[in-house]
Design an enzyme around this catalytic site. Structure first.
Site, PDB file in Angstrom:
ATOM      1  N   CYS A   1       0.805  -1.215   0.000  1.00  0.00           N
ATOM      2  CA  CYS A   1       0.000   0.000   0.000  1.00  0.00           C
ATOM      3  C   CYS A   1       0.839   1.266   0.000  1.00  0.00           C
ATOM      4  CB  CYS A   1      -0.899   0.008   1.222  1.00  0.00           C
ATOM      5  SG  CYS A   1      -0.008  -0.096   2.764  1.00  0.00           S
TER       6      CYS A   1
ATOM      7  N   GLU B   1      -6.967  -6.151  -2.144  1.00  0.00           N
ATOM      8  CA  GLU B   1      -7.174  -5.252  -0.991  1.00  0.00           C
ATOM      9  C   GLU B   1      -6.059  -4.233  -0.962  1.00  0.00           C
ATOM     10  OE1 GLU B   1      -5.989  -4.440   3.329  1.00  0.00           O
ATOM     11  OE2 GLU B   1      -4.951  -5.726   1.896  1.00  0.00           O
TER      12      GLU B   1
ATOM     13  N   ARG C   1     -10.082   0.520  10.854  1.00  0.00           N
ATOM     14  CA  ARG C   1      -9.146   0.249   9.762  1.00  0.00           C
ATOM     15  C   ARG C   1      -9.963   0.176   8.477  1.00  0.00           C
ATOM     16  NH1 ARG C   1      -3.997  -1.631  10.082  1.00  0.00           N
ATOM     17  NH2 ARG C   1      -3.084  -2.774   8.353  1.00  0.00           N
TER      18      ARG C   1
ATOM     19  N   ARG D   1     -10.306  -0.150   4.505  1.00  0.00           N
ATOM     20  CA  ARG D   1      -9.575  -0.742   3.392  1.00  0.00           C
ATOM     21  C   ARG D   1     -10.461  -0.814   2.160  1.00  0.00           C
ATOM     22  NH1 ARG D   1      -5.751   0.404   5.953  1.00  0.00           N
ATOM     23  NH2 ARG D   1      -3.878  -0.818   6.279  1.00  0.00           N
TER      24      ARG D   1
END
Ligand code: SAM
Length: 320
Positions: free
Chosen positions: A79, A118, A162, A164
């Site tokens: 990421c 993801e 979190r 995502r």
């Protein structure tokens, strides 16, 4: 659909694998991982200790023809290039930004039935949405029906905020919808360990400074210090981060999270073996995907794929 073969790219310590296996179990499907890859030696060790399988290293060096055929491709790709924590370089980051294209070349060559990708939520807004547009178009050009959504682990059972982005694709048109949030998360008290080693406690000085600045409305709570030194606290954790400063998150303003607590915050079960030193465990937990999110998304996808196959079998049966 009784048996599914899948591959686990950028597998890290296996967050995708755990969530996917749980979804398969719930939907009555047997699963077999036929290939995994991660470049990090400590992740490889951790993965092997838990799944009895040593992931292959650098995916850029793997020829797609050498990857076994599979039904589903899973990938939580790095990421850093898209994250606000990084420097917003995206595809211009020659070393990391191109790793999506390794997923793309494998998908294009192997044409699995479906995939789940993801990444950090900032991918959606990166370069005014152009980065995501390129990704989606690339996947659609390969013949996939593609949809995406931003999901928060807090909405799917974990006491961690979190967010995502999940990108799901299927070669066959299927009525896939992302799972509805449950909005119920496990109480922090069930995550926190008792009798924590004193080494996890911040110095008296740091604890005192935190407590001078902030009083929490919750107990237990996790205190979060942002870049400008502001403290906030919640009955859940802010997102674990791989490269965060040591005292970025403090339980009750006093101590750091233990590796087991961090793994629990990502949904890893307690029988998951942690065999690496704390420093690596923190990084691994910060990089991991919340297993609950994978399970929720994968369950929906598997049910859609199974329905599709049943309908096709019935139609085929009628024709005969
Ligand atoms: C965001 S993490 C994925 C973590 C994983 N989903 C989990 O639950 O642990 C990205 C992973 O990609 C790996 N990676 C980076 N470059 C790679 C490469 N060239 N080949 C294989 N893996 C790579 C990193 O080591 C890291 O573990």
């Amino acid at each position: 659909m009784k048996k599914i073969r899948y591959i686990d790219l950028f597998c890290g310590i296996g967050g995708f694998r755990i969530g996917f296996q749980q979804a398969c179990k719930k939907t009555g499907i047997t699963s077999e991982c036929v290939f995994s890859s991660d470049i990090d030696l400590f992740c490889q060790k951790q993965y092997e200790a838990n799944f009895n399988e040593l992931p292959v290293g650098d995916i850029t060096k793997v020829n797609e023809n050498d990857i076994p055929d599979h039904d589903i491709l899973l990938a939580g790709f790095p990421c850093q290039p898209f994250s606000i924590i990084g420097q917003m370089k995206g595809f211009k980051d020659a070393t990391r930004g191109t790793l999506f294209f390794d997923i793309a070349r494998i998908l294009n060559n192997k044409k699995p039935k479906a995939f789940i990708l993801e990444n950090v939520k900032q991918l959606a807004g990166h370069d005014e949405g152009r980065t995501l547009k390129v990704i989606l178009q690339t996947l659609r050009d390969f013949g996939y029906q593609v949809s995406y959504s931003i999901l928060n682990a807090l909405d799917y059972g974990l006491p961690q905020k979190r967010e995502r982005i999940f990108i799901v694709g299927s070669l066959e048109p299927i009525p896939f919808l992302f799972p509805e949030p449950s909005r119920l998360f496990k109480p922090l008290a069930e995550i926190l360990e008792t009798n924590v080693d004193p080494k996890y406690y911040a110095s008296e000085n740091i604890q005192q400074k935190r407590k001078e600045k902030h009083t929490s409305a919750y107990n237990p709570s996790i205190w979060h210090e942002n870049k400008s030194g502001n403290i906030s606290s919640y009955p859940y954790s802010c997102a674990l981060r791989a490269g965060a400063s040591y005292n970025y998150l403090l339980v009750n303003g006093e101590r750091r999270l233990t590796p087991r607590e961090m793994f629990r915050l990502q949904g890893f079960p307690d029988d998951y073996r942690i065999i690496v030193p704390d420093m690596h465990a923190r990084k691994q937990a910060g990089n991991a995907v919340p297993t609950n999110l994978v399970k929720a998304v994968a369950e929906k996808l598997l049910l859609c794929l199974a329905d599709k196959e049943n309908t096709e079998n019935e139609a085929h049966g009628r024709c005969i």
